[in-house]
Design a protein around this motif. Structure first.
Motif, PDB file in Angstrom:
ATOM      1  N   VAL A 196    -130.529  -0.015 -88.029  1.00  0.00           N
ATOM      2  CA  VAL A 196    -130.670  -1.029 -86.663  1.00  0.00           C
ATOM      3  C   VAL A 196    -129.692  -2.229 -86.875  1.00  0.00           C
ATOM      4  N   VAL A 197    -129.278  -2.426 -88.049  1.00  0.00           N
ATOM      5  CA  VAL A 197    -128.120  -3.496 -88.445  1.00  0.00           C
ATOM      6  C   VAL A 197    -127.150  -2.981 -89.422  1.00  0.00           C
ATOM      7  N   ARG A 198    -126.069  -3.274 -88.691  1.00  0.00           N
ATOM      8  CA  ARG A 198    -124.790  -2.727 -89.913  1.00  0.00           C
ATOM      9  C   ARG A 198    -124.027  -4.282 -89.921  1.00  0.00           C
ATOM     10  N   ASN A 199    -123.485  -4.533 -90.989  1.00  0.00           N
ATOM     11  CA  ASN A 199    -122.664  -5.349 -91.401  1.00  0.00           C
ATOM     12  C   ASN A 199    -123.250  -6.856 -90.717  1.00  0.00           C
ATOM     13  N   GLY A 200    -124.634  -7.117 -90.548  1.00  0.00           N
ATOM     14  CA  GLY A 200    -125.076  -8.230 -90.233  1.00  0.00           C
ATOM     15  C   GLY A 200    -125.169  -8.317 -88.712  1.00  0.00           C
ATOM     16  N   GLU A 201    -124.792  -7.112 -88.083  1.00  0.00           N
ATOM     17  CA  GLU A 201    -124.783  -7.027 -86.599  1.00  0.00           C
ATOM     18  C   GLU A 201    -125.934  -5.902 -86.371  1.00  0.00           C
ATOM     19  N   VAL A 202    -126.457  -6.449 -85.079  1.00  0.00           N
ATOM     20  CA  VAL A 202    -127.588  -5.287 -84.541  1.00  0.00           C
ATOM     21  C   VAL A 202    -126.568  -4.240 -83.872  1.00  0.00           C
ATOM     22  N   VAL A 203    -126.940  -2.874 -84.450  1.00  0.00           N
ATOM     23  CA  VAL A 203    -126.387  -1.850 -83.672  1.00  0.00           C
ATOM     24  C   VAL A 203    -127.260  -0.943 -83.042  1.00  0.00           C
ATOM     25  N   LYS A 204    -128.573  -1.132 -83.019  1.00  0.00           N
ATOM     26  CA  LYS A 204    -129.709  -0.479 -82.168  1.00  0.00           C
ATOM     27  C   LYS A 204    -130.725  -1.281 -82.057  1.00  0.00           C
ATOM     28  N   ILE A 206    -143.577 -24.397 -75.014  1.00  0.00           N
ATOM     29  CA  ILE A 206    -143.507 -25.895 -74.801  1.00  0.00           C
ATOM     30  C   ILE A 206    -142.425 -26.391 -75.368  1.00  0.00           C
ATOM     31  N   ALA A 207    -142.027 -25.967 -76.766  1.00  0.00           N
ATOM     32  CA  ALA A 207    -140.877 -26.593 -77.533  1.00  0.00           C
ATOM     33  C   ALA A 207    -139.579 -26.027 -76.837  1.00  0.00           C
ATOM     34  N   ARG A 208    -139.489 -24.722 -76.314  1.00  0.00           N
ATOM     35  CA  ARG A 208    -138.608 -24.386 -75.588  1.00  0.00           C
ATOM     36  C   ARG A 208    -138.271 -25.117 -74.440  1.00  0.00           C
ATOM     37  N   THR A 209    -139.219 -25.186 -73.714  1.00  0.00           N
ATOM     38  CA  THR A 209    -139.042 -26.389 -72.446  1.00  0.00           C
ATOM     39  C   THR A 209    -138.412 -27.556 -72.626  1.00  0.00           C
ATOM     40  N   LEU A 210    -139.070 -28.178 -73.929  1.00  0.00           N
ATOM     41  CA  LEU A 210    -138.771 -29.525 -74.076  1.00  0.00           C
ATOM     42  C   LEU A 210    -137.195 -29.881 -74.591  1.00  0.00           C
ATOM     43  N   LEU A 211    -136.499 -28.656 -74.903  1.00  0.00           N
ATOM     44  CA  LEU A 211    -135.111 -28.782 -75.597  1.00  0.00           C
ATOM     45  C   LEU A 211    -133.885 -28.119 -74.949  1.00  0.00           C
ATOM     46  N   PRO A 212    -133.711 -28.356 -73.678  1.00  0.00           N
ATOM     47  CA  PRO A 212    -132.843 -27.571 -73.276  1.00  0.00           C
ATOM     48  C   PRO A 212    -131.461 -27.945 -73.815  1.00  0.00           C
ATOM     49  N   GLU A 213    -131.432 -29.308 -74.144  1.00  0.00           N
ATOM     50  CA  GLU A 213    -130.061 -29.632 -74.629  1.00  0.00           C
ATOM     51  C   GLU A 213    -129.691 -29.063 -76.110  1.00  0.00           C
ATOM     52  N   ASP A 214    -130.852 -28.576 -76.777  1.00  0.00           N
ATOM     53  CA  ASP A 214    -130.502 -27.859 -78.024  1.00  0.00           C
ATOM     54  C   ASP A 214    -130.188 -26.279 -77.807  1.00  0.00           C
ATOM     55  N   HIS A 215    -130.543 -25.974 -76.828  1.00  0.00           N
ATOM     56  CA  HIS A 215    -130.467 -24.243 -76.511  1.00  0.00           C
ATOM     57  C   HIS A 215    -128.837 -24.282 -76.243  1.00  0.00           C
ATOM     58  N   ARG A 216    -128.409 -25.496 -75.568  1.00  0.00           N
ATOM     59  CA  ARG A 216    -127.010 -25.326 -75.122  1.00  0.00           C
ATOM     60  C   ARG A 216    -126.014 -25.109 -76.184  1.00  0.00           C
ATOM     61  N   GLY A 217    -126.227 -25.609 -77.291  1.00  0.00           N
ATOM     62  CA  GLY A 217    -125.328 -25.655 -78.510  1.00  0.00           C
ATOM     63  C   GLY A 217    -125.359 -24.276 -79.216  1.00  0.00           C
ATOM     64  N   ASP A 218    -126.368 -23.257 -78.963  1.00  0.00           N
ATOM     65  CA  ASP A 218    -126.273 -22.051 -79.420  1.00  0.00           C
ATOM     66  C   ASP A 218    -126.705 -20.825 -78.399  1.00  0.00           C
ATOM     67  N   PRO A 219    -125.795 -20.826 -77.500  1.00  0.00           N
ATOM     68  CA  PRO A 219    -126.074 -19.476 -76.868  1.00  0.00           C
ATOM     69  C   PRO A 219    -125.676 -18.217 -77.302  1.00  0.00           C
ATOM     70  N   MET A 220    -126.492 -17.209 -76.934  1.00  0.00           N
ATOM     71  CA  MET A 220    -126.335 -15.913 -77.401  1.00  0.00           C
ATOM     72  C   MET A 220    -125.821 -15.100 -76.212  1.00  0.00           C
ATOM     73  N   PRO A 221    -124.652 -14.441 -76.271  1.00  0.00           N
ATOM     74  CA  PRO A 221    -124.194 -13.885 -75.061  1.00  0.00           C
ATOM     75  C   PRO A 221    -124.648 -12.326 -74.986  1.00  0.00           C
ATOM     76  N   ARG A 222    -124.775 -11.864 -73.866  1.00  0.00           N
ATOM     77  CA  ARG A 222    -125.109 -10.533 -73.540  1.00  0.00           C
ATOM     78  C   ARG A 222    -124.072  -9.614 -74.205  1.00  0.00           C
ATOM     79  N   SER A 223    -124.634  -8.458 -74.672  1.00  0.00           N
ATOM     80  CA  SER A 223    -123.503  -7.483 -75.088  1.00  0.00           C
ATOM     81  C   SER A 223    -123.864  -6.067 -74.588  1.00  0.00           C
ATOM     82  N   GLU A 224    -123.446  -4.873 -74.798  1.00  0.00           N
ATOM     83  CA  GLU A 224    -123.763  -3.736 -74.594  1.00  0.00           C
ATOM     84  C   GLU A 224    -125.231  -3.247 -74.742  1.00  0.00           C
ATOM     85  N   LEU A 225    -125.217  -4.085 -75.862  1.00  0.00           N
ATOM     86  CA  LEU A 225    -126.760  -3.613 -76.539  1.00  0.00           C
ATOM     87  C   LEU A 225    -127.664  -4.607 -76.220  1.00  0.00           C
TER      88      LEU A 225
END
Lengths: 429, 555
Positions: free
Chosen positions: B485-493, B69-88
Motif C-alpha cells: 500500500v506504500v512504496r518509498n513513503g507514498e501511498v500506492v494503493k 470541533i478542533a478541525r472547525t476551530l482552526l481553518p488557519e492551521d489547515h491552510r498551511g498544510d493542504p493535501m492535494p488530490r491525486s489519481e489515487l
C-alpha cells in the motif's frame, strides 16, 4: 411498489427534519403512505406524510433511466469549469458522495442553510464557545434564555421534550425552571410552565439585539451602564436578567442562527457566547445553538471531518480551500463563476434550486416541482423514509440512525451521485 | 498468491526475534509458512532492510466530536498544510487537526497500520465511527468513555453490586462498538457540571458523593472481571496541575494490583519544586511503574510548536483556557455522559514550563525499564500531532541528538531535568516493542503486531539509516493485509481497515433498566442509541473484527 405489504405501525421512529431529531415518533406505513400517528408536530407530520411524486428521472423533461440521467449529468459536469454543489440537504452517505464528486470535478460545495450555520461557525472560528446538549438541558437547566426567536415555530416539541418533563435528574419540579425571551416574544403557549406560569418577556426589535446583548454582557461583567433603556427594554430588566444568569445553577442560552436575520447577527452570536464564557467564571452557563433542519448539521459535519472546513469549500485548485464569502451559492451564480449547478434536496420539495441560467442537475425529493425544468432531474428517496442513513442532531454530538420505512424503489442521494461519478469515470476512460 | 520478502532483517519482539536476517512469506493476507514446493509469485529483495510489523498507535484522537470541533476551530492551521488530490488520493488537509483522508494516508506513509481513538463518548460513538470510517489505510478502534456518566454514578450511589456494574460496562462496549474502556478525570467532568472546579482522588464528588478512587476501582475491576484484554485506560485526576505526581502515585497505589493503563502520563508527573513551583516527577513515576507490573503507561510526549488539545476533561480544559493560543477555545457538556474541551496550544522551547514538560516526557520514556509497559504516543494532537513520531523516535534512539536539543531549551528547564545524565538509547528491538508488539498485546490483538506465521500481514520495511528520524519518516514498503500500500513513503494503493471490537458477555437484564433510564432522563431511546454492525459494514468498505475476552472471572 410494496403495496402488497400489510399496513404496519412502527414505533421509535427518528425524524431527520429538524435538529432536535425526536426519535419517539409512531408511524403507520401502508404501501407508500406514511402517517405519523403519535408524537408528531407541525414540522414532522407534513414532512413524513407528503405523498410520493415522480419516480422516474428526467432529462430535459423527458423520462429516462437512472443510468441515462447519470450519463447526461456526467456529460454536463465534464464540460463545466466550476460546478457548484448546492443544497446538500441529505444524509451522511449522500454528503460523502457529494464531496467525492466535488473533489473529482474540482467544484465548490455550499450547503442550504450555510448562511445561518456560518453565524455559529464563525463564532467558533473567531473566539470559541461553551455549549451543551439536549439531555443536559432536560436534566439541569434551571434557567433558559431564548434569544431572538419564536422557538416553538422552529421546534414545536422543544419545551415539552426538554423542559416540561416529569423526570429530570437535578430539577425536582418543572415549575422551578425559568424561561426568558429576549427579543421576539413567543406566538404560542409552548413556553408556559405546566402550572400555567408564562415566560418572562424582554422584547425588542431584531435589529436592536446587537446593542441589547452588548449591554447584557456589560451588566454580567459588573460594568456601569448609563442608558436607562436599551432597544426599548428598561435597564433594570436587563440588570435583572444578568442577575438571574449569575444566580442560575445551570443557565442555558439558546438561539436559532437561521432566525437571526439582521445586520451584525454573527457578532451578536459571538457577543452572547463571550457572555456565556464569562458567566462561567463563577457559575455554570452554556449555549445551546439550535438549528440543523433537513440535514444542515450533517452537511457541515461531514465536510469538516473530510476536508477540515465546514462549508463553502472549493476543490478547484486540487486542495480544499475555504472561504465563507467567495464560495457562496448566490455569489457564484450571480457572478457567473459557477457554470453548472448540482442541487441536492432530499428532504424538502420546497427547497428548489435558486433561479439561474447555468445547466442544472437536481437530485430532489420525489414530488419537487420547478419553474424551469432542470437539465437533469433525479427524484431521490428521503433518508429516514425511503432508505436507512444517518443524520446529525443540532448539537453535532448525537448522530441518529435513520430507518427505512417503505420500499419506494427510489435511489438514495448517495446512489444517484455515485452513478454520476461512475458515469464520469467511464467517460474519461 | 505467495509473496516472498527475502533477506530482510527482522525485529519481531513478540516472537523474540531481534535483528535476524530471515525470509517472510505472505499468503491470503497473512504471514505464511510455504509448502516445500510452493511457487513464489512475487519477491521483494529486502537485503539490508529493517522489517517490522505495522505500527499500532494505541492512543490517538482521530475521530469523534472533539476532533471535528478542533478541525472547525482552526481553518488557519489547515491552510498551511493542504493535501492535494491525486489519481489515487482524495484531497484533504493536515497538521494539528487533519482531515480523515490525510490522517489515514499519513499514518500509512509512516508505517502505521492501526490507530485507536481513546475517547469515544457513548453518546457520540456513532459519530466517532462514521468519522473513522472515512480514514483510509489503517485499522481503527475506540475506547468508550465512562466515569462521569450519570448512569454509573447513580448505580454507585445506589450501592449497586459489582456484577451490575460489569453488565453496564459490557453493554457499553457492545452498544458503542468499542474495544476498551476509558475513564477521564473520574467524576470530574460530572463535578464540573455542578460548578465544581477541582476534584482530588479521595474527594467526594457533588450530588453522588463518589470519590474518583472508588470510580477507578469499580471500572478497573469491571474491565478485569469481564476479561477485556486492555486494562482500564485512565486519564487521571488533576491533569496538568503542578504537584499532580502525588495524585498519580496514589492512583497507582489505589489500584491494589488491578491492571490499569495510565495514559499521557507526562501530563500527570509534575512536582512543585524550584523557583517556578513546577518540577519533574518523572523519576518517582518511573519508579512506581517499574515496581508495579499491573501498570502500563503511554507518555503523551510534547514537542515544540503549534498544536491543539482535545480532551473529555472539561474541568481542566476550562481551567487552562487562558493559555489558548490562538485565543479561542470550546468547552461542552454532553448528554449526561461526559464533556469535551478543545484548547489550541503552542508549546515553546523558551517557555520554562513547556521546556520542562518536554524533558519530563523523555525522562519517563528513558526511566521506565520495561518497553512492554510504556507506549510511544504524543496523545495526538494534545502533545504534538502524530506526524512528529519519527522525530520522537530519534530523540529516544539518539542520545547526542537529544542532548543537542536539550542544550537549546529554556536554561532553567535544563537545570531542572536529569535528562543529560541519562545514557539510555532505545534499540530498534525496543522501538518495535513499544510501537508494535506492546500495543497489540495490551489490546488483545493476537494476530497483529508480530511477524509469526498466521499473523495478519501488516508489515513495514525501512532502510536502516543512522538518522532514525529520516528512517522512520519514509518506509520503503508498507503492506496492509498482505497488499503493498506504500512504496518509498507514498501511498500506492488505497485500502480500508477493519474496526476492532470486543464483546464480553453480560446479563441482558441491564438493558431493561437502561431503557427505562433512557426514556425517563435522556432524549433518545435505547434502541436508537445502540449501534448495529450494519452501520459499520453496510457501505462494503468497513468491517468488524471481534477479539475474544480472556474468559473473565464471571461464571
Amino acid at each position: 411498489m410494496a403495496t402488497h405489504n400489510e399496513p404496519r405501525v412502527i414505533e421509535g421512529v427518528p425524524s431527520p427534519f429538524c435538529g432536535i431529531a425526536a426519535d419517539d415518533l409512531v408511524v403507520r406505513v401502508d404501501g407508500d403512505r406514511v402517517e405519523v400517528i403519535e408524537n408528531g408536530c407541525p414540522v414532522t407530520r407534513p414532512a413524513f406524510e407528503q405523498p410520493l411524486g415522480d419516480r422516474r428521472p428526467r432529462v430535459a423533461g423527458k423520462e429516462v433511466t437512472l443510468d441515462e440521467a447519470a450519463a447526461e449529468a456526467a456529460r454536463l459536469l465534464a464540460g463545466a469549469r466550476l460546478p457548484l454543489y448546492g443544497g446538500l440537504a441529505t444524509d451522511v452517505n449522500g454528503m460523502r458522495a457529494a464531496l467525492s464528486l466535488a473533489d473529482r470535478t474540482g467544484g465548490v460545495v455550499d450547503s442550504l442553510d450555510s448562511e445561518a450555520a456560518l453565524r455559529n461557525i464563525q463564532t467558533v472560528q473567531n473566539s470559541g464557545w461553551m455549549t451543551t446538549t439536549l439531555s443536559e438541558v432536560k436534566n439541569r437547566a434551571d434557567l433558559l434564555v431564548v434569544v431572538g426567536c419564536d422557538l416553538e415555530q422552529y421546534f414545536p416539541r422543544f419545551f415539552s421534550r426538554h423542559l416540561w418533563t416529569d423526570d429530570a435528574m437535578f430539577i425536582d419540579d418543572p415549575e422551578q425552571r425559568e424561561v426568558v425571551f429576549l427579543g421576539r416574544a413567543p406566538t404560542g403557549e409552548a413556553a408556559v410552565t405546566p402550572g400555567g406560569r408564562p415566560p418572562l418577556l424582554l422584547q425588542c426589535k431584531d435589529e436592536d439585539l446587537p446593542e441589547v446583548v452588548s449591554v447584557l454582557r456589560a451588566l454580567v461583567n459588573g460594568r456601569r451602564v448609563q442608558a436607562r433603556r436599551v432597544g426599548g427594554i428598561p435597564l433594570e430588566d436587563l440588570t435583572d436578567l444578568a442577575g438571574r444568569l449569575k444566580q442560575a445553577r445551570y443557565g442555558v442560552v439558546t438561539w436559532v442562527a437561521g432566525a437571526l436575520q439582521f445586520p451584525g447577527a454573527e457578532l451578536t452570536v459571538e457577543m452572547l457566547c463571550e457572555t456565556i464564557k464569562e458567566l462561567n467564571a463563577t457559575t455554570r452557563c452554556a449555549g445551546l445553538p439550535l438549528g440543523g433542519r433537513n440535514g444542515g448539521q450533517t452537511a457541515t459535519q461531514v465536510c469538516t471531518w473530510q476536508t477540515g472546513y465546514p462549508t463553502r469549500v472549493s476543490f478547484a485548485s486540487g486542495t480544499p480551500q475555504y472561504d465563507p464569502h467567495l464560495y457562496c451559492t448566490g455569489r457564484l451564480l450571480a457572478s457567473g463563476e459557477a457554470d453548472c449547478l448540482v442541487w441536492v434536496s432530499a428532504y424538502d420539495t420546497a427547497a428548489v434550486p435558486p433561479p439561474c441560467e447555468v445547466p442544472t442537475i437536481v437530485l430532489g425529493r420525489s414530488g419537487m416541482t420547478f419553474d424551469r425544468e432542470p437539465d437533469v432531474y433525479i427524484p431521490v428517496g428521503v433518508p429516514g423514509i425511503d432508505h436507512a442513513g444517518h443524520t446529525y442532531r443540532t448539537d453535532n454530538v448525537v448522530a441518529i440512525r435513520l430507518r427505512k420505512l417503505r420500499d419506494s424503489g427510489l435511489p438514495s442521494t448517495a446512489e444517484a451521485l455515485s452513478a454520476i461519478e461512475h458515469a464520469l469515470q467511464e467517460s474519461s476512460c | 498468491m505467495l509473496i516472498k520478502l527475502a533477506n530482510g532483517t527482522l525485529y519481531d519482539p513478540a516472537n523474540g526475534i531481534d535483528g535476524e536476517v530471515r525470509d517472510l512469506y505472505i499468503r491470503d493476507g497473512r504471514i505464511a509458512e510455504p509448502a516445500g514446493d510452493e511457487k513464489v509469485d512475487q519477491e521483494y529483495d529486502l537485503t539490508g532492510k529493517v522489517v517490522m510489523a505495522g505500527a499500532i498507535d494505541l492512543h490517538t484522537h482521530i475521530g469523534g466530536g472533539k476532533v471535528t470541533i478542533a478541525r472547525t476551530l482552526l481553518p488557519e492551521d489547515h491552510r498551511g498544510d493542504p493535501m492535494p488530490r491525486s489519481e489515487l488520493r482524495r484531497s484533504s488537509c493536515g497538521h494539528v487537526a487533519p482531515g480523515t483522508y490525510y490522517t489515514g494516508y499519513r499514518y500509512a506513509e509512516m508505517g502505521y497500520t492501526a490507530g485507536f481513538e481513546p475517547a469515544v463518548l457513548p453518546a457520540n460513538a456513532r459519530a466517532a465511527h462514521m468519522e473513522m470510517a472515512d480514514i483510509p489505510m489503517i485499522d481503527k478502534g475506540g475506547y468508550a468513555m465512562l466515569g462521569s456518566d450519570d448512569f454509573l454514578l447513580r448505580m454507585m450511589a445506589a450501592g449497586d453490586d459489582q456484577e451490575a456494574i460489569n453488565d453496564y460496562v459490557a453493554w457499553t462496549l457492545q452498544a458503542t462498538q468499542c474495544i476498551g474502556i476509558k475513564v477521564v478525570n473520574p467524576g470530574g467532568i460530572s463535578a464540573f457540571k455542578f460548578n465544581q472546579r477541582s476534584l482530588d482522588l479521595d474527594e467526594e464528588g457533588p450530588h453522588y458523593g463518589q470519590t474518583p478512587r472508588e470510580i477507578l476501582r469499580r471500572l478497573a475491576r469491571a474491565v478485569h472481571e469481564l476479561g477485556v484484554t486492555h486494562p482500564l485506560h485512565v486519564h487521571g485526576c488533576n491533569l496538568g496541575v503542578p504537584g499532580n505526581v502525588d495524585t498519580t502515585l496514589r492512583t497507582i497505589a489505589g489500584m491494589e494490583g488491578l491492571p490499569v493503563h495510565l495514559t499521557h502520563i507526562q501530563f500527570h508527573s509534575y512536582g512543585t519544586e524550584g523557583d517556578y513551583g513546577f518540577s519533574s516527577g518523572a523519576a518517582q513515576i518511573a519508579e512506581a511503574v517499574n515496581a508495579n507490573p499491573n501498570v502500563s503507561v503511554d507518555v503523551g510526549q510534547i514537542l515544540f510548536g503549534q498544536t491543539v488539545t482535545a480532551s473529555g476533561d472539561t474541568m481542566q480544559q476550562f481551567a487552562n483556557h487562558s493559555h489558548a493560543n490562538p485565543s479561542k477555545w470550546v468547552c461542552m457538556d454532553i448528554e449526561c455522559d461526559a464533556g469535551c474541551g478543545v484548547v489550541p496550544f503552542r508549546y515553546k522551547d523558551q517557555s520554562f514550563v513547556n521546556a520542562l514538560q518536554w524533558a519530563i516526557g523523555l525522562e519517563i520514556f528513558l526511566l521506565v525499564d520495561d518497553p512492554w509497559r510504556v507506549f510511544l504516543t504524543t496523545d495526538h494532537p494534545n502533545g504534538a500531532p502524530f506526524m512528529t513520531y519519527p522525530h520522537l523516535i530519534r530523540l529516544l534512539m539518539d542520545r547526542s541528538f537529544r542532548n543537542d536539543l536539550l542544550a537549546t531549551i529554556h536554561p532553567q528547564a535544563q537545570a531542572m531535568t536529569t535528562l543529560a545524565s541519562i545514557d539510555r538509547e532505545y534499540s530498534l528491538y525496543e522501538i518495535a516493542i513499544m510501537t508494535r508488539a506492546g500495543p497489540a498485546r495490551t489490546l488483545g490483538l493476537a494476530d497483529y503486531g508480530h511477524l509469526g506465521p498466521g499473523a495478519r500481514a501488516d508489515i513495514t520495511v525501512y532502510t536502516d539509516q543512522p538518522d532514525r528520524e529520516a528512517m522512520f519518516e519514509r518506509p520503503d514498503y508498507v503492506f496492509k493485509s498482505g497488499e503493498l500500500v506504500v512504496r518509498n513513503g507514498e501511498v500506492v494503493k488505497v485500502v480500508w481497515g477493519t474496526t476492532h471490537v470486543t464483546r464480553p458477555e453480560y446479563d441482558r437484564a441491564i438493558e431493561k433498566r437502561l431503557a427505562r433510564y433512557f426514556d425517563q432522563y435522556l432524549t433518545m431511546r435505547l434502541d436508537n442509541f445502540t449501534m448495529s454492525d450494519e452501520e459499520i459494514t453496510e457501505d462494503g468498505r468497513g468491517s468488524i473484527t471481534v477479539h475474544p475476552t480472556q474468559g473473565g472471572s464471571r461464571q
